[in-house]
Write an enzyme that holds these catalytic residues in place. Structure first.
Site, PDB file in Angstrom:
ATOM      1  N   GLY A  48       0.951  -0.952   0.151  1.00  0.00           N
ATOM      2  CA  GLY A  48      -0.148   0.045   0.128  1.00  0.00           C
ATOM      3  C   GLY A  48       0.682   1.157  -0.468  1.00  0.00           C
ATOM      4  O   GLY A  48       0.637   2.155   0.807  1.00  0.00           O
ATOM      5  N   SER A  51      -0.462   6.001  -1.630  1.00  0.00           N
ATOM      6  CA  SER A  51      -0.199   7.564  -1.167  1.00  0.00           C
ATOM      7  C   SER A  51      -0.245   7.779  -0.042  1.00  0.00           C
ATOM      8  O   SER A  51       0.188   6.208   1.541  1.00  0.00           O
ATOM      9  CB  SER A  51      -1.597   7.610  -1.618  1.00  0.00           C
ATOM     10  OG  SER A  51      -2.742   6.588  -0.776  1.00  0.00           O
ATOM     11  N   GLY A  52      -0.931   8.984   0.894  1.00  0.00           N
ATOM     12  CA  GLY A  52      -1.253   8.853   2.589  1.00  0.00           C
ATOM     13  C   GLY A  52       0.133   8.093   3.007  1.00  0.00           C
ATOM     14  O   GLY A  52       1.494   8.226   2.901  1.00  0.00           O
ATOM     15  N   TYR A  53       0.105   7.482   4.057  1.00  0.00           N
ATOM     16  CA  TYR A  53       1.325   7.289   5.136  1.00  0.00           C
ATOM     17  C   TYR A  53       2.010   6.308   4.511  1.00  0.00           C
ATOM     18  O   TYR A  53       3.515   5.557   4.849  1.00  0.00           O
ATOM     19  CB  TYR A  53       0.804   6.574   6.725  1.00  0.00           C
ATOM     20  CG  TYR A  53      -0.215   7.156   7.546  1.00  0.00           C
ATOM     21  CD1 TYR A  53       0.913   8.073   7.683  1.00  0.00           C
ATOM     22  CD2 TYR A  53      -1.132   7.590   7.840  1.00  0.00           C
ATOM     23  CE1 TYR A  53       0.835   9.431   9.059  1.00  0.00           C
ATOM     24  CE2 TYR A  53      -1.678   8.639   8.862  1.00  0.00           C
ATOM     25  CZ  TYR A  53      -0.668   9.901   9.481  1.00  0.00           C
ATOM     26  OH  TYR A  53      -1.076  10.728   9.912  1.00  0.00           O
ATOM     27  N   PHE A  74      -2.437  -0.851  -6.004  1.00  0.00           N
ATOM     28  CA  PHE A  74      -3.336  -1.121  -7.362  1.00  0.00           C
ATOM     29  C   PHE A  74      -3.841   0.236  -7.407  1.00  0.00           C
ATOM     30  O   PHE A  74      -4.997   1.244  -7.375  1.00  0.00           O
ATOM     31  CB  PHE A  74      -4.699  -1.577  -6.469  1.00  0.00           C
ATOM     32  CG  PHE A  74      -5.869  -2.333  -7.358  1.00  0.00           C
ATOM     33  CD1 PHE A  74      -5.157  -3.078  -8.235  1.00  0.00           C
ATOM     34  CD2 PHE A  74      -6.930  -2.129  -7.232  1.00  0.00           C
ATOM     35  CE1 PHE A  74      -5.855  -3.826  -9.156  1.00  0.00           C
ATOM     36  CE2 PHE A  74      -7.867  -2.733  -7.979  1.00  0.00           C
ATOM     37  CZ  PHE A  74      -7.101  -3.510  -8.846  1.00  0.00           C
ATOM     38  N   ALA A 140      -5.855   0.478   2.668  1.00  0.00           N
ATOM     39  CA  ALA A 140      -7.024   1.638   3.054  1.00  0.00           C
ATOM     40  C   ALA A 140      -7.835   1.051   1.983  1.00  0.00           C
ATOM     41  O   ALA A 140      -7.815   2.160   0.307  1.00  0.00           O
ATOM     42  CB  ALA A 140      -6.963   2.881   3.531  1.00  0.00           C
ATOM     43  N   TYR A 235     -16.018   6.348  14.712  1.00  0.00           N
ATOM     44  CA  TYR A 235     -14.834   5.495  14.221  1.00  0.00           C
ATOM     45  C   TYR A 235     -13.908   3.593  15.101  1.00  0.00           C
ATOM     46  O   TYR A 235     -14.332   2.914  14.734  1.00  0.00           O
ATOM     47  CB  TYR A 235     -13.368   6.658  14.257  1.00  0.00           C
ATOM     48  CG  TYR A 235     -12.182   5.863  13.272  1.00  0.00           C
ATOM     49  CD1 TYR A 235     -11.994   6.829  12.132  1.00  0.00           C
ATOM     50  CD2 TYR A 235     -11.435   5.251  13.609  1.00  0.00           C
ATOM     51  CE1 TYR A 235     -11.334   5.577  11.614  1.00  0.00           C
ATOM     52  CE2 TYR A 235     -10.129   4.462  13.262  1.00  0.00           C
ATOM     53  CZ  TYR A 235     -10.032   5.606  11.583  1.00  0.00           C
ATOM     54  OH  TYR A 235      -8.730   4.798  11.055  1.00  0.00           O
ATOM     55  N   VAL A 273      -4.683  12.685   9.058  1.00  0.00           N
ATOM     56  CA  VAL A 273      -4.243  13.831   8.699  1.00  0.00           C
ATOM     57  C   VAL A 273      -5.161  13.683   7.244  1.00  0.00           C
ATOM     58  O   VAL A 273      -6.293  13.492   6.852  1.00  0.00           O
ATOM     59  CB  VAL A 273      -2.680  12.212   7.449  1.00  0.00           C
ATOM     60  CG1 VAL A 273      -1.978  13.072   8.709  1.00  0.00           C
ATOM     61  CG2 VAL A 273      -3.381  11.752   7.882  1.00  0.00           C
TER      62      VAL A 273
END
EC number: 1.3.1.9
Length: 400
Positions: A48, A51-53, A74, A140, A235, A273
């Protein structure tokens, strides 16, 4: 073609390749400015990584620790007629900058939940690296195709037990609304755990361990968010929280296994974030706009890159070689600054006061919008968005 932002729901349907490259460049520069990570990892797999973390983790490993990296993601490539996903351009940019510095970089575009993805990565590690000393799990995804049956399972961002109603922001209309989310069914809760829980992380680590491609001291980390009572209904106490609790279960099982040879498995609890993932969660954009303003005022603001660099340098790979500080559940806590009592109290007090009229004044909502659009390569200083760009960007990527 000339590419402009087009927003639909909480997704920008267009992306700018030059802007995405600039984002990656900025994160690399930030990492280099902070200096090398003593005792950092040398051969890293990021599941993964686009992007992001996950992207920030790959950057921290490569540019903070000179690590060879394999990235799994992906994403959709661009064609001459249509831009690809931001993650494609991010990964292409990472690959370009890593190779320019003589760093090993291989990428696999595939369904990370599949058996094939795991087998391909094992093959690649055996062929090129021998073993890896760090595995970052940062997926994610709203949907998971079960590797054995092929069944598609979807996650649900819903509360448990009762309908949740709260003040939120409509990011399309820039106005304050009452958001109401119906509770998840038992099936939806179970499905969310299947998609976003720890099962696939375990499958990855077990497959890698059985193939002998994990070093004795291999560290693995998966990312989570807990937050406070302000976001708990949707959450931590919601279907998503159940999945994140399953991540804790998996971490314990994996840590028991890896610690025998000197390795470790931890969940890292990170701060909120602006990412494509968080923008999809009801109430999160408003909370982020509030908490960011206060954290900036306190000099505590961190984006993905700052958070991950701190996790590497002050938790997992400390200069003094000491074991990382963890909470009572063996989690690495990097949400410590966000959860400071004065910051949370500020948000609790502010939440009922926010209206459409004072939204931009009381919160960092405009900054939230700017950061969101930046994820897709837009609104970045120094880029001419009226210039013709080629959305077709090739790089060294294995397609499964």
């Amino acid at each position: 073609m000339i590419i402009k932002p087009k927003i639909r729901g909480f997704i920008c349907t267009t992306t700018h390749p030059v802007g995405c490259e600039a984002n990656v460049q900025e994160q690399i520069a930030l990492t280099k400015a902070k200096g090398k990570i003593a005792n950092g990892p040398k051969k890293v797999l990021v599941v993964g990584s686009s992007s992001g973390y996950g992207l920030s983790s790959r950057i921290a490993a490569a540019f903070g620790s000179d690590a060879a990296t394999i990235g799994v993601f992906f994403e959709k490539p661009g064609t001459e007629a249509k831009p690809g996903t931001a993650g494609w351009y991010n990964s292409a940019a990472f690959d370009k900058f890593a190779k320019a510095e003589g760093l090993y970089s291989k990428s696999i575009n595939c369904d990370a939940f599949s058996h094939e993805a795991k087998q391909k990565v094992i093959e690649l590690i055996k062929q090129d690296l021998g073993q890896v000393d760090m595995v970052v799990y940062s997926l994610a995804s709203p949907v998971r195709k079960l590797p054995d049956s092929g069944e598609l399972v979807r996650s649900a961002l819903k509360p448990i037990g009762e309908t949740y109603t709260a003040t939120a922001v409509d990011t399309n209309k820039d106005c304050i609304i009452e958001a109401t989310v119906e509770p998840a069914t038992e099936q939806e809760i179970a499905d969310t755990v299947t998609v976003m829980g720890g099962q696939d992380w375990e499958l990855w680590i077990n497959a890698l361990a059985e193939a002998g491609v994990l070093s004795d001291n291999c560290k693995t980390v998966a990312y989570s968010y807990i937050g406070t009572e302000l976001t708990w209904p949707i959450y931590w106490h919601g279907a998503l929280g159940k999945a994140k609790m399953d991540l804790d279960r998996a971490a314990k099982a994996l840590n028991d296994k890896l610690s025998v040879t000197g390795g470790s498995a931890n969940v890292a609890v990170l701060k909120s974030v602006v990412t494509q993932a968080s923008s999809a969660i009801p109430v999160m954009p408003l909370y982020i706009a509030m908490v960011f303003k206060k954290m900036r005022q306190e000099g505590l603001h961190e984006g993905c890159m700052e958070q991950i660099y701190r996790m590497f340098s002050e938790r997992l790979f400390r200069a003094d070689g000491a074991k990382p500080e963890t909470d009572s559940d063996n989690r690495l806590r990097l949400d410590d600054w966000e959860l400071r009592e004065d910051i949370q109290q500020h948000c609790r007090d502010l939440w009922p006061q926010v209206t459409t009229e004072n939204l931009s004044e009381l919160t960092d909502y405009q900054e939230y919008k700017a950061e969101f659009i930046k994820l897709f390569g837009f609104g970045i200083e120094g880029i001419n968005y009226d210039a013709d760009v080629n959305p077709y960007v090739e790089f060294d990527v294995i397609e499964l």
